[in-house]
Design an enzyme around this catalytic site. Structure first.
Site, mmCIF file in Angstrom:
data_model
loop_
_atom_site.group_PDB
_atom_site.id
_atom_site.type_symbol
_atom_site.label_atom_id
_atom_site.label_comp_id
_atom_site.label_asym_id
_atom_site.label_seq_id
_atom_site.Cartn_x
_atom_site.Cartn_y
_atom_site.Cartn_z
ATOM 1 N N TYR A 54 0.826 -1.195 0.000
ATOM 2 C CA TYR A 54 0.000 0.000 0.000
ATOM 3 C C TYR A 54 0.869 1.257 0.000
ATOM 4 O O TYR A 54 1.809 1.400 0.782
ATOM 5 C CB TYR A 54 -0.926 0.041 1.232
ATOM 6 C CG TYR A 54 -1.624 1.377 1.374
ATOM 7 C CD1 TYR A 54 -2.667 1.721 0.524
ATOM 8 C CD2 TYR A 54 -1.199 2.309 2.318
ATOM 9 C CE1 TYR A 54 -3.285 2.957 0.614
ATOM 10 C CE2 TYR A 54 -1.809 3.556 2.424
ATOM 11 C CZ TYR A 54 -2.855 3.869 1.565
ATOM 12 O OH TYR A 54 -3.454 5.093 1.653
ATOM 13 N N GLY A 61 -5.753 5.590 -0.312
ATOM 14 C CA GLY A 61 -7.152 5.646 0.078
ATOM 15 C C GLY A 61 -7.987 4.671 -0.717
ATOM 16 O O GLY A 61 -7.687 3.477 -0.778
#
Length: 508
Positions: A54, A61
């Site tokens: 990530y 997001g």
């Protein structure tokens, strides 16, 4: 050269004050350098191997499922900074900016962020050379940390945005050039590492907590001055009273009051003139002490936060793991900064009631509004209006921000802390209370002038003399705001604390 050494684990609020307000420089310890380098090596390996992580090889997001190629990672980090620069409002003061930079450096120095040492050193160099990015006050929801304000900080690192350098507001690239600092090209993880954390809201709140701690001492001094003016009863501060209800702050405040008022001939004993005082005099230890205990609790929480890793994802080099979590969430600070605002507001509430007691002839036994020829002169009538307005405003500001949440990022980030609002409210309440205490000090000095100054305690006599150095006794009406401003500066500078401590030793 005055230096604070940074290892990610042992920063204190006093260190923050040294760097933010006293221009101490910062240096990394050798151990922290090793930790930073280890976490960066793992990030480089994972990017090279094309692993899905990530914010490193994915979007942010709601876009966390969008994969980013190795070739696009630099553009991803730059775009993150550019897109997050959405702040509005007045810029933070330079002490807040310096504190925020310091806190981010300390968090990165823990070695869980994956930033390059060279990039971290650029931020350190900016702090040490006084390149202070323009960071708008508003735009953070306190999760995922302070993305927006920290992005404005990083904007200058990449040669964009604006900064203050040697008192001049410049564009970011010019400020960096004049300071002799090379701008940075961010690589994988670095943009996220620099902005994903609670450092701006914590900087604001930490400075307010430190100032609030100082304000508890000023509050005790102001209350002692009012005690002198109103011939207050000191028996209520007897240690026996407080040992049977042993809240630490209450005991310490009572000790302060007795020390400040030691050998006063203006104060009285129980039964000499009256049996007991009104609550605003009698209950000073209980009220001031409760605020003192609250601030001490808040400082304990701040000490945890300023030595924490608040990134997402976190890089665990020893176990070769990258874990997405929620340490960026500002709730631990949002709650305590709401509490901070309430605690400081109460110092103002009781001070304003003491001002009313001083100017009201039916309560004080002194001339109405502390002036001769009342009617022709209004005296201290309207300073109490101002104090009333300020404490009333504080009641609005003290409403907690942390109980609110508006989801962001298309409901991926569906609970946020509003911690930056909590911190700014606490700071604003603090400013109002400084002004209220300034009015009490000025008013009590006037009340004392109707008595015999040679009966004052040694400490209160010194405070009275210092106030009179800047503010003359009021004999007829004049522009009071000028006097109030001078007393405000005495409160803000903590000079009165030093004056008292020079006479009686250190206050609690």
């Amino acid at each position: 050269m005055k230096v604070v050494y940074i290892d990610g684990n042992s920063l204190t609020i006093k260190d923050i004050i040294k760097v933010a307000r006293e221009d101490y420089e910062v240096k990394l310890t050798d151990e922290s350098i090793k930790e930073v380098e280890k976490s960066r090596e793992l990030v480089d390996d994972m990017v090279e191997n094309g692993e899905v992580i990530y914010g490193i090889t994915t979007g942010f997001g709601l876009f966390s499922d969008v994969l980013i190629s190795k070739e696009e990672t630099k553009e991803l980090q730059k775009n993150l900074i550019l897109s997050d620069c959405c702040g509005v409002g007045e810029p933070y003061g330079e002490d807040v900016v310096r504190a925020a930079m310091l806190l981010r450096i300390n968090a990165l120095a823990k070695g869980y962020s994956g930033i390059r040492l060279s990039t971290l050193n650029t931020l350190i160099e900016m702090l040490n050379k006084g390149v202070h990015p323009i960071i708008p006050e508003k735009g953070s929801v306190g999760a995922s940390g302070d993305l927006c304000p920290l992005a404005h900080m990083v904007l200058v690192m990449i040669g964009d945005g604006e900064a203050i350098y040697k008192g001049e507001r410049l564009n970011g690239s010019e400020a960096m050039k004049k300071a002799g600092i090379d701008i940075v090209e961010l690589v994988s993880k670095e943009g996220l590492a620099l902005i994903n954390g609670t450092q701006v809201l914590t900087a604001v709140g930490a400075l307010a907590a430190y100032d609030g701690k100082m304000l508890t001492k000023v509050s005790d001094i102001a209350a002692a001055m009012t005690m002198e003016a109103l011939n207050g009863i000191v028996d209520a501060y007897d240690e026996k009273v407080h040992k049977v209800r042993p809240h630490k702050g209450q005991i310490l405040c009572a000790e302060n009051m007795l020390k400040i008022l030691e050998n006063s001939k203006s104060t009285t004993r129980q039964g000499e003139k009256k049996i007991q005082d009104a609550y605003t005099l009698r209950c000073v230890p209980q009220v001031h002490g409760a605020s003192r205990d609250a601030i001490d609790y808040i400082i304990d929480k701040i000490n945890i936060e300023i030595n924490s890793a608040t990134d997402n994802p976190l890089i665990f080099a020893e176990s070769r793991q990258v874990i997405s979590g929620g340490n960026f969430h500002g709730q631990p600070m949002a709650l305590v900064f709401d509490f901070l605002g309430i605690a400081i507001a109460e110092l103002g509430n009781i001070s304003e009631r003491r001002i009313e007691r001083l100017i009201n002839p039916s309560l004080s036994g002194l001339p109405a509004f502390l002036v001769k020829k009342g009617g022709l002169n209004c005296g201290f009538m309207v300073p109490q209006y101002t104090a009333a307005a300020l404490v009333s405003e504080n009641k609005v500001l003290a409403h907690p921000a942390s109980i609110d949440s508006i989801p962001t990022s298309a409901n991926q980030e569906d609970h946020v802390s509003m911690g930056s609002i909590s911190a700014r409210k606490a700071r604003d309440i603090l400013e109002n209370v400084r002004n209220v205490l300034a009015i009490e000090l000025m008013t009590s000095a006037q009340g004392i002038d109707f008595g015999e100054k040679d009966k004052l305690a040694m400490a209160t006599r010194a405070v009275h003399d210092r106030i009179r150095k800047d503010v003359d006794t009021l004999y007829e009406d004049r522009k009071m705001y000028l006097d109030m401003k001078k007393c405000y500066e005495l409160v803000k500078s903590n000079e009165l604390i030093k004056i008292v401590e020079d006479k009686i030793g250190k206050l609690n």
